[in-house]
Design a protein around this motif. Sequence first.
Motif, PDB file in Angstrom:
ATOM      1  N   GLY A  57      -6.330  14.211  -2.630  1.00  0.00           N
ATOM      2  CA  GLY A  57      -6.649  13.152  -1.670  1.00  0.00           C
ATOM      3  C   GLY A  57      -7.098  11.882  -2.342  1.00  0.00           C
ATOM      4  N   LEU A  68       0.836  -1.213   0.000  1.00  0.00           N
ATOM      5  CA  LEU A  68       0.000   0.000   0.000  1.00  0.00           C
ATOM      6  C   LEU A  68       0.861   1.249   0.000  1.00  0.00           C
ATOM      7  N   THR A 118      -1.676   5.716   8.560  1.00  0.00           N
ATOM      8  CA  THR A 118      -2.638   6.240   7.579  1.00  0.00           C
ATOM      9  C   THR A 118      -2.565   5.469   6.264  1.00  0.00           C
ATOM     10  N   THR A 119      -1.505   4.685   6.077  1.00  0.00           N
ATOM     11  CA  THR A 119      -1.361   3.918   4.832  1.00  0.00           C
ATOM     12  C   THR A 119      -2.570   3.022   4.607  1.00  0.00           C
ATOM     13  N   LEU A 120      -3.080   2.498   5.713  1.00  0.00           N
ATOM     14  CA  LEU A 120      -4.181   1.547   5.599  1.00  0.00           C
ATOM     15  C   LEU A 120      -5.518   2.219   5.307  1.00  0.00           C
ATOM     16  N   MET A 121      -5.497   3.540   5.268  1.00  0.00           N
ATOM     17  CA  MET A 121      -6.766   4.244   5.050  1.00  0.00           C
ATOM     18  C   MET A 121      -6.873   4.741   3.609  1.00  0.00           C
ATOM     19  N   VAL A 122      -6.086   4.142   2.714  1.00  0.00           N
ATOM     20  CA  VAL A 122      -6.058   4.657   1.351  1.00  0.00           C
ATOM     21  C   VAL A 122      -7.290   4.294   0.540  1.00  0.00           C
ATOM     22  N   GLU A 123      -8.050   3.335   1.009  1.00  0.00           N
ATOM     23  CA  GLU A 123      -9.225   2.933   0.242  1.00  0.00           C
ATOM     24  C   GLU A 123     -10.257   4.056   0.296  1.00  0.00           C
ATOM     25  N   GLY A 124     -10.283   4.824  -0.732  1.00  0.00           N
ATOM     26  CA  GLY A 124     -11.154   6.002  -0.736  1.00  0.00           C
ATOM     27  C   GLY A 124     -10.308   7.249  -0.607  1.00  0.00           C
ATOM     28  N   ASP A 125     -10.964   8.368  -0.647  1.00  0.00           N
ATOM     29  CA  ASP A 125     -10.227   9.632  -0.638  1.00  0.00           C
ATOM     30  C   ASP A 125      -9.751  10.017   0.756  1.00  0.00           C
ATOM     31  N   MET A 126      -8.569  10.570   0.818  1.00  0.00           N
ATOM     32  CA  MET A 126      -8.098  11.174   2.061  1.00  0.00           C
ATOM     33  C   MET A 126      -7.252  12.385   1.667  1.00  0.00           C
ATOM     34  N   LYS A 143       0.878   3.997  -2.954  1.00  0.00           N
ATOM     35  CA  LYS A 143       0.522   5.375  -2.623  1.00  0.00           C
ATOM     36  C   LYS A 143       1.612   6.351  -3.087  1.00  0.00           C
TER      37      LYS A 143
END
Lengths: 545, 317
Positions: A457, A422, B35-43, A426
């Motif tokens: 974002g 991930l 926060t890497t794990l919260m990439v599913e969707g916009d941030m 990213k």
Amino acid sequence: MSKTINGRARRWRAAVALGAAAALGLSGCGLNEDNGASGESAAGDAVLRIGTTTDVSNFNPLQSLSKTDSWILNAMYPHLLRIDENAKKAPELAKDYTYENDGKTAVFHLRDDFTWTDGKPVVADDVKFSAESIMKYKLGNVAAKLTWVTSIEAPDATTVKFNLSQPYAPFAEGVGFWMSVVPKHIFEAAGDLSKFPNDSNWVGAGPFVLESATKGQRYVMKRNDKYPLAPGGKPAVSKVEYRLYPDVNTMMLALRNGDIDLMGTPVPASAAKTFENDAKIKMAKVGALGFAHLTYNMNNKDLAKQEVRQALSMAIDTKSIISSVLQGDAQQMSGPISPIFADYDNTEIQPYAFDPAGAKAKLTAAGYSDGNGDGLFDGLELGVACDQSNANLTRVVQLFRESAAKAGIKLENECVERNTFLSRTKDGKYDIDASQWGVFDNPMDQLRSTYLSSNPGGINYNLLKSPEIDQLINDAAGTTDTAAFATKIKNIDKVVHEQAYLTPLYVENFQFAYNASKFGGFVASPSDLLGMVTAYSLAQVKPVG
Amino acid sequence: MARFVLNRALKAVLTIWIAITATFFLLRLLPGDPTTLMVEGDMTPEMRAALLKTYGLDQPLLEQYVSYLRELLHGNFGISFRQIQPVTDILLDRLPWTLLLAGVAFLLTIAVGIPIGVYAAAHRGRWPDKLLQGFGIGGHALFVPSVAMLLLVYLGAKLGWFPIGGAVDPDTRGAAAYLSLAHHLVLPVASLVLVQLGPYALTLRTNLIDVLGEDYIRAARARGLSGRRRLWKHGLRNAILPALTLMGLQLGTLVGGAVLTETVFAYPGVGRLIYEAVGQRDYPVLQGAFIMLAITVVVANALTDLLYAVLNPRIRL
């Protein structure tokens, strides 16, 4: 003699010490003494036991990001809208929504029969407070969906108005579906909601509300006797108990043994056959919102060329992958939108056919050559990254590597641990990304998130900077006319397909297993995030017999 | 002796500090952040910055480290990123389960391992000895999750003799709860013991055979002491000393093995907490759990050394 007495005394001391240690250990374990929920219920009342994989990591629904948290918290905190089995938004707390002021105001009309379990009605002020808190403390993924909101009004108890800085066609769908509504009168007192654990004295308005949480073991929810979306005004099941099984194989055994009645997670395609001979277990099958795909890094000099991306799309045998890796339990895709969104899926697009010779010819025409005669194009060597915990995708990458070699393309398998994967994705530190989207609740959000260059974002893993795509997306985003909006989305599908910014692979069918000899009436949703563990589904469940 | 104890305690503290430091930096050297794990969707970048600030990860690494050590000295393990609760509370909630599981497995390994090792040594070269050698060598090759899964499938699911998950039936109370607790412990403990027992008994057997060849044993025989007395009293007392070190090391292995066992058997201990925290990049929980495990292993080893010194005065010299 004295030696014997000393020996005995020592042994007694040791025994006492051991006993004390054991007692301490067990009292620390709690051993059910402080557990309010007995799991027993009055005659005629049924307890539905659901297998979940991890503990609730965060009881604050505005902040929680975990899938398994949402299985429990969504049953407790209402949403304005839900998603049905055909991926259409359906009413939940909101009866309907409209756009006013040329699409710059989204208006939700709420039902008036939802009540919090402490007796207070669910009103527009609760919705306003929830959204404003998310914006103020930048909580969860919903914060990004509220980017356009300039102000929120609650003119009466059943009306909420979101004023937007610009029209955004799927605004109401996105916020309505994703945002949990919390009781203002409870949460307001907590102050900074980013630091509010909400781990006791729960007050909810969903079909069930948490009664007890025994970390590492189980979560017990009791019925909300006033849930208007349940047949008869209250759920037929009196309690829902979530039991933890971190290992999916153990969870499957627990279902077969009758320890649980429903698996929260989908059954892996390779394991689904093991339930075939079990008469009491039934499987519900649904399509998915997300899909597996290859994404190409546009900053790579080779992948920046349309011919290379198209050749790669022709060098992967998707049909064979579906039959071998997924045992045929998936659907091939052509464009970048899951076919479950029937209104937006451009059916005129055809997938790139598997054609290694054609791919080779395309690359030769683009100026690539095989100078040393090893069957591979010189200087064309690419890495394929994937999350190695996803067994299906790891296998896909292996098969892709083999089929691409037939087209003269050398690929390296770069599947790594999930967090590393991930992180690299990213940061754009990859050539080709083989991954699977989770949930896109609407195609516009998906396209905006994955291709709009001005969306910092977003998850534009292609690192695409295309003025053409940007213009098409921005134009569609402001179109509130339904038919025109669908046409514009289909046109973006076409451009993405022609440019081969990604190669869609397959959309998986999810199978959810439950004990049909005990319960029925589940309503499946098209996502592993929701499955059959949604507020609406749990409210419809009925004991059999 | 006091100097020996002080020296050992200082070494233990130093080891724990190294473990704390290594854990702190290793976690942060891994690619990505929570926060890497919260990439599913916009941030948005603002949201990410806000999250990092909330987690205290926006500060320079050294500052984070100093602040962490300062808090640790005050007994504060920090607040879990995901659970928004003190790590100490979270760990204390799970620790008793792991202590129970690892403790019972540890005691059982010793209680069963000693007689087996002694019996094999007394029957050196005969079939019980050969059987133990096979079992001991095989034990090295066994992998905890594989053994656990086998037990789970056959004894738990197929035969239905034991529960296949959890630590206690939540619907039981009083004595029934304790029985249920023991019932739930059987398979997880068995999987740990099966892996540990062979190597432990084999080591003891080898030590005992060496000891039985010593002059003082021959002298004891000449004095007319019975075989049983020579074996159990004189032989075992001396043979068990090297096995003590192994016991200390085994405790560490048991706690490590519990991570895997707890995951397979859905057992609510620290091991499973670590499994979940790794997936969520919950640094404070991981740090707290690793420190606690490090302390357990270091203290166990220190106690083993002390016990060794008490039993064998030459060590103190």
